[in-house]
Scaffold this motif. Structure first.
Motif, mmCIF file in Angstrom:
data_model
loop_
_atom_site.group_PDB
_atom_site.id
_atom_site.type_symbol
_atom_site.label_atom_id
_atom_site.label_comp_id
_atom_site.label_asym_id
_atom_site.label_seq_id
_atom_site.Cartn_x
_atom_site.Cartn_y
_atom_site.Cartn_z
ATOM 1 N N ALA A 1 1.876 32.946 -6.239
ATOM 2 C CA ALA A 1 3.189 33.562 -6.122
ATOM 3 C C ALA A 1 3.309 34.795 -7.006
ATOM 4 C CB ALA A 1 4.270 32.549 -6.471
ATOM 5 N N GLU A 2 2.527 34.827 -8.097
ATOM 6 C CA GLU A 2 2.610 35.933 -9.037
ATOM 7 C C GLU A 2 1.422 36.886 -8.867
ATOM 8 O OE1 GLU A 2 2.878 34.185 -12.880
ATOM 9 O OE2 GLU A 2 4.819 33.262 -12.507
ATOM 10 N N LEU A 3 0.834 36.880 -7.674
ATOM 11 C CA LEU A 3 -0.315 37.751 -7.423
ATOM 12 C C LEU A 3 0.134 39.205 -7.322
ATOM 13 C CD1 LEU A 3 -3.315 38.219 -6.596
ATOM 14 C CD2 LEU A 3 -2.535 37.951 -4.228
ATOM 15 N N LYS A 4 -0.536 40.057 -8.066
ATOM 16 C CA LYS A 4 -0.296 41.499 -7.975
ATOM 17 C C LYS A 4 -1.501 42.146 -7.312
ATOM 18 C CE LYS A 4 0.620 45.661 -10.732
ATOM 19 N NZ LYS A 4 1.863 46.010 -10.006
ATOM 20 N N VAL A 5 -1.248 42.931 -6.289
ATOM 21 C CA VAL A 5 -2.310 43.675 -5.616
ATOM 22 C C VAL A 5 -2.250 45.122 -6.083
ATOM 23 C CG1 VAL A 5 -3.273 44.385 -3.408
ATOM 24 C CG2 VAL A 5 -2.175 42.132 -3.621
ATOM 25 N N MET A 6 -3.364 45.628 -6.566
ATOM 26 C CA MET A 6 -3.414 46.986 -7.105
ATOM 27 C C MET A 6 -4.604 47.730 -6.517
ATOM 28 S SD MET A 6 -3.935 48.140 -11.085
ATOM 29 C CE MET A 6 -2.368 47.431 -11.566
ATOM 30 N N THR A 7 -4.369 48.949 -6.098
ATOM 31 C CA THR A 7 -5.454 49.807 -5.625
ATOM 32 C C THR A 7 -5.700 50.883 -6.680
ATOM 33 O OG1 THR A 7 -4.846 49.447 -3.318
ATOM 34 C CG2 THR A 7 -6.232 51.346 -3.802
ATOM 35 N N ALA A 8 -6.858 50.830 -7.308
ATOM 36 C CA ALA A 8 -7.140 51.771 -8.403
ATOM 37 C C ALA A 8 -8.615 51.705 -8.771
ATOM 38 C CB ALA A 8 -6.288 51.445 -9.628
ATOM 39 N N GLU B 1 -3.104 45.317 -17.966
ATOM 40 C CA GLU B 1 -2.721 43.972 -18.389
ATOM 41 C C GLU B 1 -1.625 43.473 -17.462
ATOM 42 O OE1 GLU B 1 -1.220 41.457 -22.318
ATOM 43 O OE2 GLU B 1 -2.258 43.380 -22.533
ATOM 44 N N TYR B 2 -1.764 42.200 -17.034
ATOM 45 C CA TYR B 2 -0.789 41.654 -16.093
ATOM 46 C C TYR B 2 -0.551 40.184 -16.372
ATOM 47 C CZ TYR B 2 1.529 40.386 -11.754
ATOM 48 O OH TYR B 2 2.434 39.915 -10.847
ATOM 49 N N HIS B 3 0.724 39.750 -16.221
ATOM 50 C CA HIS B 3 1.078 38.345 -16.362
ATOM 51 C C HIS B 3 1.051 37.713 -14.976
ATOM 52 C CE1 HIS B 3 3.006 34.902 -18.370
ATOM 53 N NE2 HIS B 3 3.573 34.714 -17.189
ATOM 54 N N GLY B 4 -0.001 36.966 -14.699
ATOM 55 C CA GLY B 4 -0.193 36.368 -13.385
ATOM 56 C C GLY B 4 -1.600 36.635 -12.890
ATOM 57 N N VAL C 1 -14.123 48.617 -11.497
ATOM 58 C CA VAL C 1 -13.870 48.697 -12.941
ATOM 59 C C VAL C 1 -15.132 49.271 -13.575
ATOM 60 C CG1 VAL C 1 -13.230 47.458 -15.033
ATOM 61 C CG2 VAL C 1 -12.384 46.659 -12.819
ATOM 62 N N HIS C 2 -15.039 50.501 -14.045
ATOM 63 C CA HIS C 2 -16.199 51.163 -14.633
ATOM 64 C C HIS C 2 -16.473 50.652 -16.049
ATOM 65 C CE1 HIS C 2 -15.953 54.985 -11.865
ATOM 66 N NE2 HIS C 2 -15.987 53.857 -11.191
ATOM 67 N N PRO C 3 -17.686 50.858 -16.547
ATOM 68 C CA PRO C 3 -17.972 50.507 -17.945
ATOM 69 C C PRO C 3 -16.969 51.190 -18.865
ATOM 70 C CG PRO C 3 -20.006 51.019 -16.782
ATOM 71 C CD PRO C 3 -18.887 51.362 -15.839
ATOM 72 N N GLY C 4 -16.419 50.428 -19.806
ATOM 73 C CA GLY C 4 -15.400 50.959 -20.707
ATOM 74 C C GLY C 4 -13.986 50.713 -20.235
ATOM 75 N N GLY C 5 -13.820 50.317 -18.958
ATOM 76 C CA GLY C 5 -12.508 49.935 -18.445
ATOM 77 C C GLY C 5 -12.222 48.481 -18.774
ATOM 78 N N LEU C 6 -10.933 48.119 -18.845
ATOM 79 C CA LEU C 6 -10.550 46.768 -19.276
ATOM 80 C C LEU C 6 -9.439 46.216 -18.385
ATOM 81 C CD1 LEU C 6 -10.343 44.358 -21.299
ATOM 82 C CD2 LEU C 6 -8.815 45.784 -22.665
ATOM 83 N N ILE C 7 -9.611 44.970 -17.953
ATOM 84 C CA ILE C 7 -8.563 44.219 -17.260
ATOM 85 C C ILE C 7 -8.294 42.952 -18.054
ATOM 86 C CG2 ILE C 7 -7.903 42.956 -15.191
ATOM 87 C CD1 ILE C 7 -9.568 44.757 -13.543
ATOM 88 N N ARG C 8 -7.020 42.695 -18.299
ATOM 89 C CA ARG C 8 -6.613 41.500 -19.055
ATOM 90 C C ARG C 8 -5.470 40.828 -18.304
ATOM 91 N NH1 ARG C 8 -5.177 43.959 -23.274
ATOM 92 N NH2 ARG C 8 -7.009 43.750 -24.603
#
Length: 218
Positions: A96-103, A112-115, A123-130
């Protein structure tokens, strides 16, 4: 006239069982629980450490209500909560808390995302997803990915090409990926298994009895 008891305390092999009335107001439960612990059941509830199992019956409670129960029980220093159980069947959480992102997450960029997050891109080297939930990358994951950052050990990290420079789920770090079988071209996911991060083909995710986001290779 006898006042109805909303809480029944029974002795069991491993400690005590607290049976809560599932028809009364929750505030009445809290008041009676506090009264029993502080006033009427002192003799029963004192002594060595006692493990407590709380049975809610056909009642579900919020995290805040669970915290209230826990604080009252723990106020008696020798009481340890073993479990709080409900007879209400649990329903697997959908996304229900799914976020779809094109990037494209490049070096130095952080998301950073809650969900749960579904990223359509790389995601290139040096990029971060949390994220507090799952991370799905419909592309290559070569940067850093942290899933379940608030302690959710059921979280996973999945990608079309799973080759992160650094990866963590909850508090568990992923070992260098050269320890795993190289399966380029096959979508994979990382998950916690026996207190360590494991890598598996995404086609086997159904064995974990989860409700994953449906993804296709690129």
């Amino acid at each position: 006239m006898t006042v109805k008891q909303h809480i029944i305390i029974k002795g069991v092999k491993d400690g005590l069982l607290f049976l809560l009335d599932d028809q009364c107001d929750f505030e009445a439960i809290l008041n009676e629980l506090k009264h029993k612990i502080e006033k009427t059941h002192q003799q029963l509830l004192t002594g060595p450490l006692i493990h407590i199992t709380v049975k809610l019956g056909n009642r579900t409670i919020s995290e805040e209500q669970s915290k209230q129960l826990t604080e009252i029980i723990r106020s008696q220093g020798n009481l340890i909560i073993h479990a709080i159980e409900s007879d209400v069947p649990t329903v697997p959480k959908a996304h229900a808390e799914l976020k779809v992102m094109t990037a494209i997450i490049r070096a130095g960029q952080e998301i950073e995302y809650h969900g749960d997050l579904l990223l359509l891109g790389d995601v290139h080297p040096g990029g971060l997803i949390r994220c507090t939930g799952d991370i799905y990358v419909l592309g290559s994951l070569r940067g850093v990915a942290y899933a379940g950052i608030h302690g959710r050990e059921e979280a996973i990290i999945a990608a079309s090409l799973l080759r992160p420079s650094h990866m963590k789920i909850a508090d568990f770090l992923c070992p260098p990926l050269d320890q795993f079988e190289n399966s380029d071209g096959v979508m994979e996911y990382a998950y916690i298994d026996n207190d360590q991060v494991s890598i598996q083909k995404l086609t086997l995710l159904h064995r974990e009895n989860r409700l994953p986001v449906i993804m296709r290779g690129v």
